[in-house]
Motif scaffolding. Structure first.
Motif, PDB file in Angstrom:
ATOM      1  N   ALA A 122       8.703  -7.846  -0.799  1.00 51.44           N
ATOM      2  CA  ALA A 122       8.447  -6.483  -0.320  1.00 51.44           C
ATOM      3  C   ALA A 122       9.745  -5.686  -0.262  1.00 51.44           C
ATOM      4  O   ALA A 122       9.800  -4.532  -0.695  1.00 51.44           O
ATOM      5  CB  ALA A 122       7.788  -6.525   1.060  1.00 51.44           C
ATOM      6  N   ALA A 123      10.812  -6.320   0.253  1.00 52.02           N
ATOM      7  CA  ALA A 123      12.110  -5.636   0.365  1.00 52.02           C
ATOM      8  C   ALA A 123      12.613  -5.222  -1.010  1.00 52.02           C
ATOM      9  O   ALA A 123      13.073  -4.095  -1.216  1.00 52.02           O
ATOM     10  CB  ALA A 123      13.128  -6.547   1.049  1.00 52.02           C
ATOM     11  N   PHE A 124      12.508  -6.145  -1.986  1.00 49.24           N
ATOM     12  CA  PHE A 124      13.001  -5.830  -3.326  1.00 49.24           C
ATOM     13  C   PHE A 124      12.196  -4.693  -3.962  1.00 49.24           C
ATOM     14  O   PHE A 124      12.761  -3.781  -4.567  1.00 49.24           O
ATOM     15  CB  PHE A 124      12.952  -7.069  -4.229  1.00 49.24           C
ATOM     16  N   ILE A 125      10.882  -4.734  -3.812  1.00 49.24           N
ATOM     17  CA  ILE A 125      10.057  -3.696  -4.439  1.00 49.24           C
ATOM     18  C   ILE A 125      10.319  -2.341  -3.772  1.00 49.24           C
ATOM     19  O   ILE A 125      10.425  -1.317  -4.440  1.00 49.24           O
ATOM     20  CB  ILE A 125       8.571  -4.095  -4.411  1.00 49.24           C
ATOM     21  N   PHE A 126      10.470  -2.334  -2.444  1.00 48.26           N
ATOM     22  CA  PHE A 126      10.815  -1.077  -1.772  1.00 48.26           C
ATOM     23  C   PHE A 126      12.121  -0.526  -2.333  1.00 48.26           C
ATOM     24  O   PHE A 126      12.217   0.652  -2.684  1.00 48.26           O
ATOM     25  CB  PHE A 126      10.934  -1.281  -0.253  1.00 48.26           C
ATOM     26  N   ALA A 127      13.145  -1.387  -2.389  1.00 50.04           N
ATOM     27  CA  ALA A 127      14.463  -0.935  -2.858  1.00 50.04           C
ATOM     28  C   ALA A 127      14.382  -0.457  -4.304  1.00 50.04           C
ATOM     29  O   ALA A 127      14.894   0.617  -4.649  1.00 50.04           O
ATOM     30  CB  ALA A 127      15.478  -2.062  -2.716  1.00 50.04           C
ATOM     31  N   ALA A 128      13.712  -1.237  -5.153  1.00 50.60           N
ATOM     32  CA  ALA A 128      13.642  -0.889  -6.573  1.00 50.60           C
ATOM     33  C   ALA A 128      12.875   0.410  -6.790  1.00 50.60           C
ATOM     34  O   ALA A 128      13.167   1.172  -7.710  1.00 50.60           O
ATOM     35  CB  ALA A 128      12.989  -2.027  -7.360  1.00 50.60           C
ATOM     36  N   SER A 130      -0.953  -8.395  -2.847  1.00 46.95           N
ATOM     37  CA  SER A 130      -1.596  -7.139  -2.434  1.00 46.95           C
ATOM     38  C   SER A 130      -1.161  -6.734  -1.032  1.00 46.95           C
ATOM     39  O   SER A 130      -0.951  -5.549  -0.754  1.00 46.95           O
ATOM     40  CB  SER A 130      -3.116  -7.289  -2.474  1.00 46.95           C
ATOM     41  N   LEU A 131      -1.014  -7.711  -0.138  1.00 50.23           N
ATOM     42  CA  LEU A 131      -0.567  -7.390   1.216  1.00 50.23           C
ATOM     43  C   LEU A 131       0.849  -6.810   1.186  1.00 50.23           C
ATOM     44  O   LEU A 131       1.162  -5.831   1.878  1.00 50.23           O
ATOM     45  CB  LEU A 131      -0.603  -8.641   2.112  1.00 50.23           C
ATOM     46  N   VAL A 132       1.695  -7.421   0.354  1.00 50.24           N
ATOM     47  CA  VAL A 132       3.069  -6.944   0.217  1.00 50.24           C
ATOM     48  C   VAL A 132       3.098  -5.508  -0.299  1.00 50.24           C
ATOM     49  O   VAL A 132       3.832  -4.657   0.206  1.00 50.24           O
ATOM     50  CB  VAL A 132       3.848  -7.911  -0.715  1.00 50.24           C
ATOM     51  N   MET A 133       2.292  -5.220  -1.312  1.00 57.19           N
ATOM     52  CA  MET A 133       2.282  -3.856  -1.867  1.00 57.19           C
ATOM     53  C   MET A 133       1.785  -2.858  -0.828  1.00 57.19           C
ATOM     54  O   MET A 133       2.308  -1.746  -0.718  1.00 57.19           O
ATOM     55  CB  MET A 133       1.429  -3.791  -3.135  1.00 57.19           C
TER      56      MET A 133
END
Lengths: 112, 246
Positions: B71-77, B108-111
């Motif tokens: 989740a952290a990586f996708i937010f940052a990216a 899906s929860l992470v997204m």
């Protein structure tokens, strides 16, 4: 696989580290061109249908962040700091959701 | 060359936001009609509820830290807009990445967490259309992207670097393209913009933006494939560390 438990934790440091580096050091270099939907809404003249006074601006967080900028900080730091905060909050929240939802077998010595 | 329309746009953004927006495919409040918003909310909530059940029943505790990091990586990216020829930009959506790493359920929860943080804390994507944004940019990747990846990977041999990379690239690209088409349908159904216009414009740009998605997803999945393949939701049967010469 005797140290599988510690292995499973150590990879996290580079993982979270990469995310934080991206959020802090790459975010100032993000392209400021309008992106996909943004561009389409400008080209086809429906950009003005976006609400200006959105519900999110009534939340207390709006006093802290104006989009991806931390209010009250110098311009070069505003976006990296917002990125840092957002990445940590997202990390913590996703971890917390996982912790709450995964039933997990705590006393399992080797995890498959 | 500044046209009147561009000037309007600049004034509109300048007076309200001070900085360039990073909407990406994030739909703002006001673009979708009430029925379209409601239907997409129902789809999002149903799939999230279903995912909660599946994660509760089938995942182990070792997945929890990976959910946080993913989740952290996708937010940052998602903050990093890359330029696209023609004066537009795009950024990672990450649904396929989350699906490949964590499986469709935890993915899906992470997204959902990522889009909730963006909308609630950073006013990125409207709160009233959060359901649509979670479906378009998250769940299309975590479900359609993931199952496309899995089907392709196992039909190409499963555990080779080639099977993984080809299926990752195709799944990531397709998920963004499909997301842009679905987004166009939602805009047209809402009466915001006519369907042919929405389809050609959205799909046209996202054919290119999706290449960035495929590239970043391959780098991330490839990195984990080489370093800690056991973390993947569908790990290779034999853990192969030296496939560099493929």
């Amino acid at each position: 696989m005797s140290s599988s438990r510690s292995n499973n934790r150590t990879w996290m440091i580079p993982g979270l580290g990469i995310a934080l580096l991206v959020a802090i050091f790459l975010s100032p270099f993000a392209s400021s061109n309008p992106d996909g939907l943004d561009r389409v809404s400008q080209d086809h003249k429906f950009v003005n249908k976006a609400l200006k006074d959105t519900p999110a601006k009534k939340l207390p967080f709006y006093h802290l962040f104006n989009e991806y900028t931390l209010r009250g900080t110098p311009k070069p730091l505003a976006t990296p700091l917002a990125g840092l905060a957002g990445t940590l909050v997202t990390f913590g929240l996703a971890w917390g959701v996982g912790k709450l939802v995964v039933r997990g077998q705590q006393s399992l010595p080797k995890d498959g | 060359m500044i046209t009147g329309q561009m000037l309007d746009t600049i004034l509109f953004y300048g007076s309200h936001l001070d900085i360039p927006t990073h909407l990406a495919m994030h739909i703002p409040d006001g673009f979708l009609s009430l029925p379209v918003s409601l239907v997409t909310w129902v789809i999002a909530i149903s799939l999230i509820a279903f995912s909660l059940n599946r994660v509760n029943a089938g995942y182990q505790e070792r997945t929890v830290p990976l959910m946080g990091v993913c989740a952290a990586f996708i937010f940052a990216a998602q903050m990093i807009n890359f330029p696209i020829p023609g004066g537009t930009s795009g950024h990672l959506l990450g649904g396929t990445l989350a699906g490949v790493l964590l499986g469709p359920w935890a993915g899906s929860l992470v997204m959902a967490v990522v889009f909730i943080v963006q909308a609630v804390l950073f006013q990125d994507g409207g709160l009233t259309v959060l359901g649509a944004n979670i479906v378009n940019m998250g769940l299309i990747g975590t479900f359609m992207g993931y199952y496309l990846y899995r089907t392709l990977r196992y039909s190409l041999g499963g555990d080779t670097w080639r099977a993984m990379s080809v299926s990752t690239v195709i799944a990531a690209w397709t998920s963004v393209f499909v997301a842009s088409v679905v987004c166009a349908l939602q805009l047209a159904l809402s009466g915001t913009v006519p369907l042919p216009v929405a389809l050609t414009a959205m799909a046209g740009w996202h054919v290119l933006i999706a290449i960035g998605e495929a590239f970043i997803t391959l780098i991330a999945v490839g990195y984990i494939w080489r370093t800690r393949p056991d973390l993947l939701f569908d790990p290779p049967q034999r853990v192969l560390f030296s496939k560099d010469s493929e």
